[in-house]
Write a protein that holds these residues in place. Sequence first.
Motif, mmCIF file in Angstrom:
data_model
loop_
_atom_site.group_PDB
_atom_site.id
_atom_site.type_symbol
_atom_site.label_atom_id
_atom_site.label_comp_id
_atom_site.label_asym_id
_atom_site.label_seq_id
_atom_site.Cartn_x
_atom_site.Cartn_y
_atom_site.Cartn_z
ATOM 1 N N GLN A 78 3.982 13.195 23.400
ATOM 2 C CA GLN A 78 4.816 14.365 23.161
ATOM 3 C C GLN A 78 3.980 15.636 23.229
ATOM 4 O O GLN A 78 2.852 15.675 22.717
ATOM 5 C CB GLN A 78 5.492 14.306 21.792
ATOM 6 C CG GLN A 78 6.617 13.316 21.723
ATOM 7 C CD GLN A 78 7.377 13.400 20.417
ATOM 8 O OE1 GLN A 78 6.865 13.830 19.392
ATOM 9 N NE2 GLN A 78 8.622 12.966 20.443
ATOM 10 N N ASP A 79 4.536 16.656 23.866
ATOM 11 C CA ASP A 79 3.975 17.999 23.866
ATOM 12 C C ASP A 79 4.963 18.866 23.106
ATOM 13 O O ASP A 79 6.159 18.863 23.413
ATOM 14 C CB ASP A 79 3.795 18.518 25.291
ATOM 15 C CG ASP A 79 2.729 17.728 26.044
ATOM 16 O OD1 ASP A 79 1.612 17.618 25.516
ATOM 17 O OD2 ASP A 79 3.029 17.218 27.129
ATOM 18 N N CYS A 80 4.470 19.592 22.099
ATOM 19 C CA CYS A 80 5.360 20.327 21.200
ATOM 20 C C CYS A 80 4.986 21.799 21.119
ATOM 21 O O CYS A 80 3.808 22.156 21.216
ATOM 22 C CB CYS A 80 5.304 19.729 19.799
ATOM 23 S SG CYS A 80 5.697 17.966 19.728
ATOM 24 N N ALA A 81 5.985 22.622 20.909
ATOM 25 C CA ALA A 81 5.816 24.048 20.647
ATOM 26 C C ALA A 81 6.657 24.371 19.426
ATOM 27 O O ALA A 81 7.843 24.038 19.381
ATOM 28 C CB ALA A 81 6.276 24.869 21.841
ATOM 29 N N GLY A 106 7.239 7.532 32.935
ATOM 30 C CA GLY A 106 7.384 8.902 33.402
ATOM 31 C C GLY A 106 8.725 9.534 33.097
ATOM 32 O O GLY A 106 8.958 10.688 33.447
ATOM 33 N N ASP A 107 9.645 8.795 32.440
ATOM 34 C CA ASP A 107 10.933 9.364 32.057
ATOM 35 C C ASP A 107 10.718 10.272 30.842
ATOM 36 O O ASP A 107 9.815 10.043 30.035
ATOM 37 C CB ASP A 107 11.934 8.264 31.728
ATOM 38 C CG ASP A 107 12.243 7.389 32.939
ATOM 39 O OD1 ASP A 107 12.274 7.929 34.069
ATOM 40 O OD2 ASP A 107 12.459 6.182 32.759
ATOM 41 N N LEU A 124 17.612 14.453 19.251
ATOM 42 C CA LEU A 124 17.444 14.343 20.701
ATOM 43 C C LEU A 124 18.433 15.290 21.359
ATOM 44 O O LEU A 124 19.627 15.261 21.033
ATOM 45 C CB LEU A 124 17.688 12.911 21.155
ATOM 46 C CG LEU A 124 16.530 11.970 20.836
ATOM 47 C CD1 LEU A 124 17.015 10.568 20.584
ATOM 48 C CD2 LEU A 124 15.522 12.005 21.963
ATOM 49 N N ILE A 125 17.951 16.124 22.287
ATOM 50 C CA ILE A 125 18.830 17.122 22.890
ATOM 51 C C ILE A 125 19.001 16.945 24.398
ATOM 52 O O ILE A 125 19.709 17.715 25.028
ATOM 53 C CB ILE A 125 18.352 18.551 22.571
ATOM 54 C CG1 ILE A 125 16.906 18.773 23.020
ATOM 55 C CG2 ILE A 125 18.499 18.825 21.091
ATOM 56 C CD1 ILE A 125 16.394 20.184 22.821
ATOM 57 N N GLY A 126 18.399 15.921 24.988
ATOM 58 C CA GLY A 126 18.580 15.660 26.413
ATOM 59 C C GLY A 126 17.451 14.833 26.975
ATOM 60 O O GLY A 126 16.494 14.501 26.280
ATOM 61 N N GLY A 127 17.572 14.508 28.257
ATOM 62 C CA GLY A 127 16.527 13.732 28.900
ATOM 63 C C GLY A 127 16.833 13.453 30.353
ATOM 64 O O GLY A 127 17.902 13.806 30.865
ATOM 65 N N ILE A 128 15.862 12.837 31.024
ATOM 66 C CA ILE A 128 16.017 12.421 32.419
ATOM 67 C C ILE A 128 15.562 10.976 32.550
ATOM 68 O O ILE A 128 14.883 10.444 31.682
ATOM 69 C CB ILE A 128 15.222 13.332 33.388
ATOM 70 C CG1 ILE A 128 13.726 13.306 33.054
ATOM 71 C CG2 ILE A 128 15.752 14.752 33.365
ATOM 72 C CD1 ILE A 128 12.860 14.011 34.093
ATOM 73 N N GLY A 129 15.931 10.338 33.657
ATOM 74 C CA GLY A 129 15.595 8.925 33.844
ATOM 75 C C GLY A 129 16.373 8.091 32.855
ATOM 76 O O GLY A 129 17.563 8.315 32.631
ATOM 77 N N LYS A 130 15.716 7.135 32.213
ATOM 78 C CA LYS A 130 16.405 6.270 31.251
ATOM 79 C C LYS A 130 16.925 7.044 30.048
ATOM 80 O O LYS A 130 17.757 6.555 29.293
ATOM 81 C CB LYS A 130 15.509 5.117 30.819
ATOM 82 C CG LYS A 130 14.443 5.471 29.817
ATOM 83 C CD LYS A 130 13.813 4.273 29.162
ATOM 84 C CE LYS A 130 12.521 3.766 29.620
ATOM 85 N NZ LYS A 130 11.641 4.366 30.504
ATOM 86 N N TRP A 131 16.458 8.273 29.856
ATOM 87 C CA TRP A 131 16.886 9.099 28.730
ATOM 88 C C TRP A 131 18.061 10.014 29.082
ATOM 89 O O TRP A 131 18.510 10.795 28.246
ATOM 90 C CB TRP A 131 15.713 9.933 28.212
ATOM 91 C CG TRP A 131 14.561 9.098 27.783
ATOM 92 C CD1 TRP A 131 13.388 8.887 28.461
ATOM 93 C CD2 TRP A 131 14.457 8.317 26.596
ATOM 94 N NE1 TRP A 131 12.572 8.041 27.768
ATOM 95 C CE2 TRP A 131 13.201 7.669 26.608
ATOM 96 C CE3 TRP A 131 15.301 8.101 25.513
ATOM 97 C CZ2 TRP A 131 12.777 6.834 25.584
ATOM 98 C CZ3 TRP A 131 14.877 7.268 24.492
ATOM 99 C CH2 TRP A 131 13.633 6.648 24.537
ATOM 100 N N GLU A 132 18.580 9.935 30.308
ATOM 101 C CA GLU A 132 19.723 10.757 30.720
ATOM 102 C C GLU A 132 20.894 10.510 29.769
ATOM 103 O O GLU A 132 21.230 9.368 29.475
ATOM 104 C CB GLU A 132 20.137 10.391 32.149
ATOM 105 C CG GLU A 132 21.220 11.270 32.713
ATOM 106 C CD GLU A 132 20.713 12.623 33.164
ATOM 107 O OE1 GLU A 132 21.478 13.591 33.032
ATOM 108 O OE2 GLU A 132 19.569 12.710 33.647
ATOM 109 N N GLY A 133 21.483 11.574 29.251
ATOM 110 C CA GLY A 133 22.633 11.457 28.362
ATOM 111 C C GLY A 133 22.299 10.999 26.950
ATOM 112 O O GLY A 133 23.194 10.667 26.189
ATOM 113 N N VAL A 134 21.019 10.990 26.563
ATOM 114 C CA VAL A 134 20.630 10.526 25.237
ATOM 115 C C VAL A 134 21.149 11.473 24.160
ATOM 116 O O VAL A 134 21.244 12.688 24.369
ATOM 117 C CB VAL A 134 19.086 10.364 25.130
ATOM 118 C CG1 VAL A 134 18.372 11.703 25.150
ATOM 119 C CG2 VAL A 134 18.706 9.565 23.905
ATOM 120 N N SER A 135 21.511 10.905 23.019
ATOM 121 C CA SER A 135 21.878 11.695 21.843
ATOM 122 C C SER A 135 21.475 10.904 20.609
ATOM 123 O O SER A 135 21.365 9.684 20.648
ATOM 124 C CB SER A 135 23.379 11.995 21.831
ATOM 125 O OG SER A 135 24.117 10.793 21.729
#
Length: 162
Positions: A78-81, A106-107, A124-135
Motif C-alpha cells: 500500500q502507498d498512502c497519503a 498487479g490488480d 474500500l472505495i474502488g479498484g481495477i482487475g479483480k478489485w473492480e466493483g469492490v465495496s
Amino acid sequence: RGTEMRRTPLALACVLAATFVIAPGLLAQETSAEGHAVYVPKDHAKVELPDGTYAVEQMSEGYVFTDDPDSSFNLVKQDCAGTNIVAADGTVMRASGYCSGRDQEGDMYWISYWNGPEGGEWSLIGGIGKWEGVSGGGTSQPIAADPSGTFAIRWEGSWTTE
C-alpha cells in the motif's frame, strides 16, 4: 396457439432481463479477513496550526498481512497519503487519508481511512482487475508506533467483489 406464440417472446424477454438484473448480485463474493499492517513514512511536511496543534502531511508505504495466508489481501503493498493532526505534546489526535493497494498480480484497490487514538475505520472505495466493483471496509486498532513515524495496526474487515 397464436396466443402461446406471442407469450413466448415476452416470457423469454422477462427471463433475460431477470438474468441481467439478478446475475451480478449472484456473482458477488463476500470475503472477510483480519490481520495487521506496517507502514513506514517516506515524506512529510509539518504545518503549525493556530491552536498549538500541528498537521503532518505524510506519504507512507507499507504491507498488509492477513491471518489467513490465502486471503486476497495478504502481502498487498500500500502507498498512502494522509494528514495527522498532532497535539503540542506529540500525541496524534486523529489521522485521515487514502491508500492505493497493489496485490501480487498487479490488480489495485483504493481505500479511505480515519483513525483516532483508540482506533479507526477504513472503506474500500474502488479498484481495477479483480478489485473492480469492490465495496466494504472495517476497523483498525493501533498496535505500535515509534518517533520516526513507522507504525503498525491490527485490522479486520469484509468486502464484496463482483
